[in-house]
Design an enzyme around this catalytic site. Structure first.
Site, PDB file in Angstrom:
ATOM      1  N   ARG A  51      31.568 -78.359 -92.262  1.00  0.00           N
ATOM      2  CA  ARG A  51      32.122 -79.627 -92.720  1.00  0.00           C
ATOM      3  C   ARG A  51      33.538 -79.855 -92.170  1.00  0.00           C
ATOM      4  O   ARG A  51      34.009 -80.984 -92.104  1.00  0.00           O
ATOM      5  CB  ARG A  51      32.134 -79.648 -94.258  1.00  0.00           C
ATOM      6  CG  ARG A  51      32.532 -80.924 -94.948  1.00  0.00           C
ATOM      7  CD  ARG A  51      31.673 -82.129 -94.697  1.00  0.00           C
ATOM      8  NE  ARG A  51      30.315 -82.088 -95.150  1.00  0.00           N
ATOM      9  CZ  ARG A  51      29.916 -82.409 -96.392  1.00  0.00           C
ATOM     10  NH1 ARG A  51      30.810 -82.710 -97.301  1.00  0.00           N
ATOM     11  NH2 ARG A  51      28.628 -82.402 -96.704  1.00  0.00           N
ATOM     12  N   LYS A  90      28.252 -79.323-119.016  1.00  0.00           N
ATOM     13  CA  LYS A  90      27.548 -78.372-118.157  1.00  0.00           C
ATOM     14  C   LYS A  90      27.052 -77.212-119.038  1.00  0.00           C
ATOM     15  O   LYS A  90      27.775 -76.716-119.877  1.00  0.00           O
ATOM     16  CB  LYS A  90      28.521 -77.845-117.094  1.00  0.00           C
ATOM     17  CG  LYS A  90      27.894 -77.345-115.826  1.00  0.00           C
ATOM     18  CD  LYS A  90      28.924 -77.266-114.696  1.00  0.00           C
ATOM     19  CE  LYS A  90      28.289 -76.788-113.411  1.00  0.00           C
ATOM     20  NZ  LYS A  90      29.215 -76.818-112.263  1.00  0.00           N
ATOM     21  N   GLU A 124      36.690 -79.340 -97.253  1.00  0.00           N
ATOM     22  CA  GLU A 124      36.806 -78.342 -96.169  1.00  0.00           C
ATOM     23  C   GLU A 124      37.648 -78.863 -95.010  1.00  0.00           C
ATOM     24  O   GLU A 124      38.342 -78.101 -94.344  1.00  0.00           O
ATOM     25  CB  GLU A 124      35.414 -77.962 -95.663  1.00  0.00           C
ATOM     26  CG  GLU A 124      34.613 -77.081 -96.613  1.00  0.00           C
ATOM     27  CD  GLU A 124      33.944 -77.850 -97.732  1.00  0.00           C
ATOM     28  OE1 GLU A 124      33.995 -79.102 -97.743  1.00  0.00           O
ATOM     29  OE2 GLU A 124      33.362 -77.199 -98.618  1.00  0.00           O
TER      30      GLU A 124
HETATM   31  C1  LIG Z   1      30.327 -79.179 -98.560  1.00  0.00           C
HETATM   32  C2  LIG Z   1      30.124 -78.257 -99.742  1.00  0.00           C
HETATM   33  N1  LIG Z   1      31.151 -77.508-100.153  1.00  0.00           N
HETATM   34  C3  LIG Z   1      30.999 -76.669-101.205  1.00  0.00           C
HETATM   35  C4  LIG Z   1      29.792 -76.570-101.842  1.00  0.00           C
HETATM   36  C5  LIG Z   1      29.618 -75.571-102.963  1.00  0.00           C
HETATM   37  N2  LIG Z   1      29.311 -76.238-104.240  1.00  0.00           N
HETATM   38  C6  LIG Z   1      28.099 -76.344-104.712  1.00  0.00           C
HETATM   39  S1  LIG Z   1      28.025 -77.137-106.165  1.00  0.00           S
HETATM   40  C7  LIG Z   1      29.712 -77.316-106.178  1.00  0.00           C
HETATM   41  C8  LIG Z   1      30.388 -77.992-107.309  1.00  0.00           C
HETATM   42  C9  LIG Z   1      29.768 -79.329-107.548  1.00  0.00           C
HETATM   43  O1  LIG Z   1      30.404 -79.903-108.667  1.00  0.00           O
HETATM   44  P1  LIG Z   1      29.781 -81.246-109.252  1.00  0.00           P
HETATM   45  O2  LIG Z   1      29.477 -82.167-108.165  1.00  0.00           O
HETATM   46  O3  LIG Z   1      30.716 -81.694-110.295  1.00  0.00           O
HETATM   47  O4  LIG Z   1      28.396 -80.791-109.876  1.00  0.00           O
HETATM   48  P2  LIG Z   1      28.125 -79.943-111.214  1.00  0.00           P
HETATM   49  O5  LIG Z   1      27.834 -78.533-110.739  1.00  0.00           O
HETATM   50  O6  LIG Z   1      29.363 -80.022-112.064  1.00  0.00           O
HETATM   51  O7  LIG Z   1      26.953 -80.591-111.854  1.00  0.00           O
HETATM   52  C10 LIG Z   1      30.265 -76.772-105.035  1.00  0.00           C
HETATM   53  C11 LIG Z   1      31.712 -76.739-104.736  1.00  0.00           C
HETATM   54  C12 LIG Z   1      28.727 -77.367-101.368  1.00  0.00           C
HETATM   55  N3  LIG Z   1      27.495 -77.301-101.909  1.00  0.00           N
HETATM   56  N4  LIG Z   1      28.929 -78.200-100.328  1.00  0.00           N
HETATM   57 MG   LIG Z   2      30.853 -81.435-112.280  1.00  0.00          MG
END
Ligand SMILES: Cc1ncc(C[n+]2csc(CCOP(=O)(O)OP(=O)(O)O)c2C)c(N)n1
Ligand SMILES: [Mg+2]
Ligand SMILES: CC(=O)[C@@H](O)[C@H](O)COP(=O)(O)O
Length: 628
Positions: free
Chosen positions: A394, A280, A366
């Site tokens: 959610r 990242k 959630e």
């Molecule tokens: C239902 C929900 N809960 C929380 C979030 C907040 N959120 C956005 S991106 C993220 C982390 C995503 O991690 P990953 O899938 O590994 O993607 P990366 O940012 O590492 O590329 C979170 C928790 C969301 N978008 N949707």
């Molecule tokens: Mg990730």
């Protein structure tokens, strides 16, 4: 290359890896520069540059479907599909959306923003393909964080069972927003180190196949040996067990490796999971070195130093939340805090610094967070479930079925309540009053400023008559003086902030200062308007409402929440049930999804402005004289 000349990704088909690498460098420079001005999800996008190039070279979007889970990492996809010229408007009013948007491009085949939906969407598309007899590829790109979302596991289970051909690209950078958590994360950790298995498997096969005569027979025996090797080398091949062909781990920044494995996936029947390892923030040191999630989503920053451009101002609501909770938790060991993967955004990471054993990041879960809070409450603990309004959607059934129905003492701290701005329609926190108000046993409070907020939190912890939700907005407080000691507030007792005899405004939270500006304008025009801080949506202050009806005051309710089923509806229902006639108008979020922009621009769009409030009130009153 001038990225702004790109119309669509077809030009990539003839690119050599060297050309792709040069293009990757151009894209990184472009992203780092553009986002230094606009802000956005820089870390996730820098991590998927090579992956996105490889996908768009090997697959034929939009015939082949690319689904970006969460979608915050789709900026490279947007550059390659002709939208580089719009990046100066990223996440701005009427500008480029920060997530995939079907009205923006035919290449955005699936809209996201909330996590963990891509696999279910992909399964739907693969099912439709097979029913229609077409042959497009369906590719879902999901992060290791998003994979912890319950929906993703539900989909994996079904996909593995149905054995339809679709490709899941697992983008594993070991980060959610913060470092990823959970048992699945540990499995991925073992798989990450299991690169050796893949190599050993291929070498073994090559050696055996070379043995003359019974090589073939031996190879079959070796198949079983290979499988046991698999289990020897890689504990619990979780995905193979789930019915997927597991490929990987693949170096997500090595185009040769990526293209080799993705091409193999394309030719493999049934569901395939390509486990891609990425970094990242790759290519921008401050983001690469980010260990906490600060570069997951940023505001503007100074490119050279990586210094964030800070907007000075009063403490943010999340920081008041965390600091107040720490104060209370020092005196009350029942207090525990739960966050679904948002320790930074909720500021519960500050709480965890002092109470590491009493803060739980459960991953993007959630539903689990809500019901775990219920479980804690049954045992006499004081769970504080901190969740963004939009993400609480959610876990709705869990709030209904596990928390409210059992009437458990859970404090739901609803952060980002109201319009959030740049994240747009998937993130506006405008539905929770409507979807919570109808639940029996729940109490819903809204502070007008950070001082009332700290007292409300204290009130919520003291409250032992069931679930209580306290809603607060994204961003900073008002700068009001904070009381030194915390006190318990009466619930369902609204207070009059300004006396008035011509009409009354009933509102709460962020709309109080907007209403105060309207009152100043109305006063100039000779109107005397009462302002009431309706800081509890449930219960209503029924005595005060009855008194207003007896005074026959025209009433205006205002809320930064959907009108349908919101606070104003509650007041209307009250008077209807009491058989009382009042002249009442409601202002709030109209019946459509509010897109991205600054909160002030969105206030203008939906009419939550002092001018519109003044005009609405004047339209309800006998004309005194033209407004100044
Ligand atoms: C239902 C929900 N809960 C929380 C979030 C907040 N959120 C956005 S991106 C993220 C982390 C995503 O991690 P990953 O899938 O590994 O993607 P990366 O940012 O590492 O590329 C979170 C928790 C969301 N978008 N949707
Ligand atoms: Mg990730
Ligand atoms: C993509 C996503 O859902 C999160 O990154 C979200 O954008 C965070 O919102 P805040 O910036 O309000 O914490």
């Amino acid at each position: 290359m001038n990225l702004e000349e790109i119309q669509d990704p077809s030009f990539l088909k003839n690119y050599s890896n060297k050309q792709l690498e040069e293009l990757a460098a151009d894209i990184r420079r472009f992203l780092i520069e553009k986002l230094s001005a606009t802000g956005g999800h820089i870390g996730p996008n820098l991590g998927v540059v090579e992956l996105t190039l490889a996908l768009h070279q090997l697959f034929d979007s939009p015939k082949d479907k690319l689904l970006w889970d969460v979608g915050h990492q789709a900026y490279v996809h947007k550059i390659l599909t002709g939208r580089a010229p719009q990046f100066d408007t990223l996440r701005q009013y009427k500008g480029l959306c920060g997530f995939p948007k079907r009205t923006e491009s035919e290449h955005d085949v699936w809209e996201t923003g909330h996590s963990s939906t891509s696999l279910s969407g992909a399964m739907g598309m693969a099912t439709a393909r097979d029913l229609k007899g077409t042959n497009e590829n369906i590719v879902a790109i999901i992060g290791d964080g998003a994979l912890t979302g319950g929906m993703a596991l539900e989909a994996l289970n079904h996909i593995g069972h149905e054995q339809k051909h679709l490709i899941v690209v697992l983008n594993d950078n070991e980060m959610s927003i913060a470092p990823n958590v959970g048992a699945l994360h540990s499995i991925l950790g073992r798989l990450r180190t299991a690169g050796k298995y893949q190599k050993a498997k291929e070498d073994l096969e090559t050696i055996i196949r070379k043995i003359p005569a019974f090589g073939g027979k031996l190879a079959d025996t070796a198949e079983r040996l290979k499988d046991s090797l698999k289990y020897l080398m890689v504990s619990g091949m979780f995905f193979e067990e789930m019915g997927f062909t597991y490929l990987g781990p693949v170096d997500g920044h090595d185009l040769d490796d990526l293209k080799h494995q993705l091409s193999y996936a394309k030719k493999t029947s049934g569901p395939v999971l390509v486990h891609v390892l990425t970094k990242k923030g790759k290519g921008y040191k401050p983001a690469e070195e980010d260990a906490t999630g600060a570069w997951h989503g940023t505001g503007p920053y100074k490119m050279e130093s990586g210094e964030m451009v800070k907007k000075p101002g009063p403490p943010s609501y999340p920081s008041v939340f965390a600091n107040t909770l720490k104060r209370i938790a020092r005196e009350d060991e029942r207090v525990v805090a739960i966050t679904p993967a948002m320790p930074g955004g909720s500021k519960l990471d500050l709480f965890a610094e002092e109470f590491p054993d009493r803060m739980f990041d459960v991953g993007i879960a959630e539903q689990h967070a809500a019901t775990m809070s219920a479980g804690l409450a049954t045992q006499g603990m004081k769970p504080v479930y901190a969740v963004y309004s939009t993400f609480l959607q959610r876990g709705y059934d869990q709030v209904v079925h596990d928390i409210c129905r059992q009437n458990l003492n859970v404090l739901i701290a609803i952060d980002r309540a109201g319009l959030v701005g740049a994240d747009g329609e998937t993130h506006q926190g405008v539905f929770d009053i409507a979807f919570l108000r109808s639940l029996p046993n729940i109490t819903i409070l809204n502070p007008k400023d950070e001082n009332e907020f700290q007292h409300m939190l204290y009130t919520g912890i003291c409250y032992d008559d069931g679930p209580i939700a306290i809603r607060y907005p994204r961003g900073n407080g008002t700068g009001v003086k904070m009381d030194a000691s915390l006190s318990r507030l009466p619930i369902g007792k609204w207070n009059v902030l300004q006396e008035g005899t011509d009409a009354a405004i009933l509102t709460f939270g962020t709309m109080i200062p907007v209403a105060e500006k309207a009152l100043a304008q109305l006063k100039q025009a000779g109107y005397s308007i009462r302002l009431i801080n309706a800081n509890s949506v449930k219960p209503l202050d029924e005595k005060l409402l009855e008194a207003l009806a007896e005074e026959e005051l025209p009433l205006l309710t205002i809320e930064e929440s959907v009108l349908q089923g919101g606070f104003g509806s509650a007041v209307l229902e009250f008077y209807n049930e009491k058989g009382m006639h009042v002249e009442l108008k409601r202002m709030g979020i109209p019946d459509y999804f509010v897109e991205h922009g600054s909160v002030s621009e969105l206030y203008q769009e939906v009419g939550l402005t002092p001018e519109r409030i003044a005009d609405t009130l004047i339209s309800m009153l006998p004309q005194k004289r033209k407004r100044a």
